[in-house]
Write an enzyme that holds these catalytic residues in place. Structure first.
Site, short mmCIF file in Angstrom:
data_model
loop_
_atom_site.label_atom_id
_atom_site.label_comp_id
_atom_site.label_asym_id
_atom_site.label_seq_id
_atom_site.Cartn_x
_atom_site.Cartn_y
_atom_site.Cartn_z
N ASP A 1 0.86 -1.18 0.00
CA ASP A 1 0.00 0.00 0.00
C ASP A 1 0.90 1.23 0.00
OD1 ASP A 1 -1.58 -2.23 0.93
OD2 ASP A 1 -3.08 -0.79 1.65
N LYS B 1 -6.85 3.35 -3.37
CA LYS B 1 -7.26 3.38 -1.96
C LYS B 1 -7.54 4.80 -1.53
CE LYS B 1 -5.18 2.17 2.54
NZ LYS B 1 -4.00 1.50 3.17
N LYS C 1 -10.17 0.28 -2.58
CA LYS C 1 -10.08 0.03 -1.15
C LYS C 1 -10.50 1.27 -0.38
CE LYS C 1 -6.84 -1.16 2.56
NZ LYS C 1 -5.47 -1.62 2.91
#
Length: 221
Positions: free
Chosen positions: A92, A155, A185
């Site tokens: 991430d 995300k 996400k």
């Protein structure tokens, strides 16, 4: 949605800089008990998470350039490569938010592409946009840019930026921007089952949560 189905969409997360070994062990044990998809930690903890989850289906995920995304690309590349070498199966990374807001999109793309190359073809790359700093049009643009640069998922946020970090509207914009082939996400401040389900309804395919047990406890088995 059942508890088990929602659990398998969750990255169980603990990114507090005060985290210690006992906190990470507890996070992993909770993840196994809850049946989540992955455990997401700061990169220094990846070896411990990998060891704790050995032989299990729950994946280890590492942050990169967290939480600001403002470090040099070389630093992100090194951190990402190290985390993967230690066993992380997802990364991430935080986008260069300042460069994006400053119109330096080529630098943002190169930053993502270099991390994408560093993690290799078998590791999922998620790019954190920090949507609280962005307008709706900027959210859409950043999501498309990240997807084109090689992200498997886009995300919402780190949880360290503006609040609320994750909103159904931001998720909806991201989903419309990237289409069905890229994951979305939602992360940053999801505290209840109702909030989690709202993110899924808006188009989220993954959820980042630290209060996973409390959220799942609100759902039927």
């Amino acid at each position: 949605m059942t508890r088990a189905r929602l659990a398998h969409m969750v990255d169980h997360t603990y990114l507090d800089p005060r985290a210690g070994p006992a906190d990470i062990d507890r996070l992993c044990d909770e993840a196994l008990a809850l049946g989540v998809f992955a455990v997401c930690v700061n990169s220094m903890w990846v070896p411990r998470v990998v060891a704790r989850l050995a032989g299990q289906s729950v994946l280890a995920a590492s942050t990169v350039g967290f939480p600001l995304g403002a470090c040099a690309t070389e630093a992100k590349v090194g951190e990402a490569a190290w985390a993967v070498a230690q066993g992380a199966r997802e990364v991430d990374m935080v986008m260069m938010v300042g460069a994006f807001l400053g119109g330096r999109e080529d630098e943002v793309v190169e930053d993502i592409r270099r991390v994408r190359r560093a993690v290799g073809p078998h590791v999922a790359l998620k790019v954190i946009l920090e949507t609280g700093w962005l307008s709706p049009a900027q959210i859409a643009g950043a999501a498309r840019l990240a997807a084109a640069a090689g992200a498997e998922l886009v995300k919402t946020a780190t949880g360290y930026g503006p609040s609320p970090a994750a909103t159904p509207e931001a998720v909806r914009i991201m989903r419309e921007a990237v289409g069905p082939g890229i994951g979305v996400k939602a992360a940053g401040g999801i505290r209840t089952a109702a909030e989690a389900l709202a993110m899924v309804a808006a188009g989220a395919s993954r959820l980042g949560m630290s209060r996973t047990a409390q959220v799942l406890a609100e759902l039927d088995a």
